[in-house]
Design a protein around this motif. Structure first.
Motif, mmCIF file in Angstrom:
data_model
loop_
_atom_site.group_PDB
_atom_site.id
_atom_site.type_symbol
_atom_site.label_atom_id
_atom_site.label_comp_id
_atom_site.label_asym_id
_atom_site.label_seq_id
_atom_site.Cartn_x
_atom_site.Cartn_y
_atom_site.Cartn_z
ATOM 1 N N ASP A 85 0.807 -1.223 0.000
ATOM 2 C CA ASP A 85 0.000 0.000 0.000
ATOM 3 C C ASP A 85 0.844 1.279 0.000
ATOM 4 O OD1 ASP A 85 1.007 0.212 2.567
ATOM 5 O OD2 ASP A 85 -0.925 -0.008 3.576
ATOM 6 N N SER B 161 4.919 -2.140 4.188
ATOM 7 C CA SER B 161 4.372 -2.907 3.062
ATOM 8 C C SER B 161 5.394 -3.020 1.940
ATOM 9 C CB SER B 161 3.065 -2.292 2.548
ATOM 10 O OG SER B 161 3.294 -1.195 1.701
ATOM 11 N N THR C 280 -2.719 -4.208 -4.515
ATOM 12 C CA THR C 280 -2.823 -2.887 -3.902
ATOM 13 C C THR C 280 -4.304 -2.585 -3.765
ATOM 14 O OG1 THR C 280 -0.762 -2.149 -4.929
ATOM 15 C CG2 THR C 280 -2.250 -0.432 -4.134
ATOM 16 N N THR D 151 -6.931 0.273 -2.775
ATOM 17 C CA THR D 151 -7.141 1.688 -2.486
ATOM 18 C C THR D 151 -8.406 1.831 -1.651
ATOM 19 O OG1 THR D 151 -8.403 2.086 -4.518
ATOM 20 C CG2 THR D 151 -6.010 2.392 -4.636
ATOM 21 N N THR D 152 -8.412 2.837 -0.797
ATOM 22 C CA THR D 152 -9.561 3.074 0.077
ATOM 23 C C THR D 152 -9.940 4.545 0.044
ATOM 24 O OG1 THR D 152 -8.159 3.485 1.987
ATOM 25 C CG2 THR D 152 -8.891 1.228 1.667
ATOM 26 N N GLY E 143 -2.664 4.470 -6.308
ATOM 27 C CA GLY E 143 -2.538 3.026 -6.444
ATOM 28 C C GLY E 143 -1.895 2.639 -7.768
ATOM 29 N N PRO F 270 -9.404 -3.115 2.709
ATOM 30 C CA PRO F 270 -8.194 -3.926 2.492
ATOM 31 C C PRO F 270 -8.324 -5.378 2.955
ATOM 32 C CG PRO F 270 -7.596 -1.759 3.278
ATOM 33 C CD PRO F 270 -9.098 -1.847 3.368
#
Length: 147
Positions: free
Chosen positions: A19, A24, A46, A48-49, A72, A99
């Motif tokens: 991430d 990570s 990966t 994404t949020t 990302g 995630p």
């Protein structure tokens, strides 16, 4: 033993979650080395949020989602370059969502033999539980947590 080939004592598919955090990135490097040594397939995911606070303003959700997607993509492009530099093959998965849920979904779909993630550096995760801790508790695959 399902997922392991005769004469091979390691995982055939390793899923590494990256991430952009320092831990990570270490996890990605560890997974790449493990994949090379074990001759395993490597998949880099990966996720994404969108921050929860963005729900307060509709326009903010769109902007933050687009920004997360762009970051990302940049991270995955960097990872592809690193794999090329190391002369390693890898598949790359970029998804948006929670995630934990996305890593579990991807690991299950790909029938991963191992999951590699970075340790959380957030103090609150000692109380609530980190992503890595939740993955370990799921008990579906061996999980390596890289500090």
């Amino acid at each position: 033993m399902e997922g392991f080939e005769y004469g091979n004592d390691g995982p055939s598919l390793i899923l590494a979650a990256v991430d952009g955090s320092v831990t990570s990135l270490r996890a990605g490097a560890y997974a790449a080395g493990l994949a090379r040594r074990q001759r395993s397939e490597l998949v880099v995911i990966t996720v994404t949020t969108t921050p929860a606070l963005s729900a307060m303003a509709a326009d903010a959700v769109t902007v933050l989602t687009q920004s997360a997607q762009e970051l990302g993509q940049e991270l995955q492009q960097w990872a592809k370059q690193e794999m090329h530099r190391l002369e390693l093959q890898a598949r790359f998965v970029l998804v948006h969502g929670d995630p934990y849920l996305e890593i579990v979904r991807c690991a299950d779909e790909l029938r991963a033999d191992a999951v590699v993630v970075g340790a959380s550096t957030k103090a609150g995760h000692r109380l609530v539980g980190s992503l890595a801790g939740r993955l370990v508790k799921a008990g579906k695959w061996p999980v390596t947590v890289v500090p």
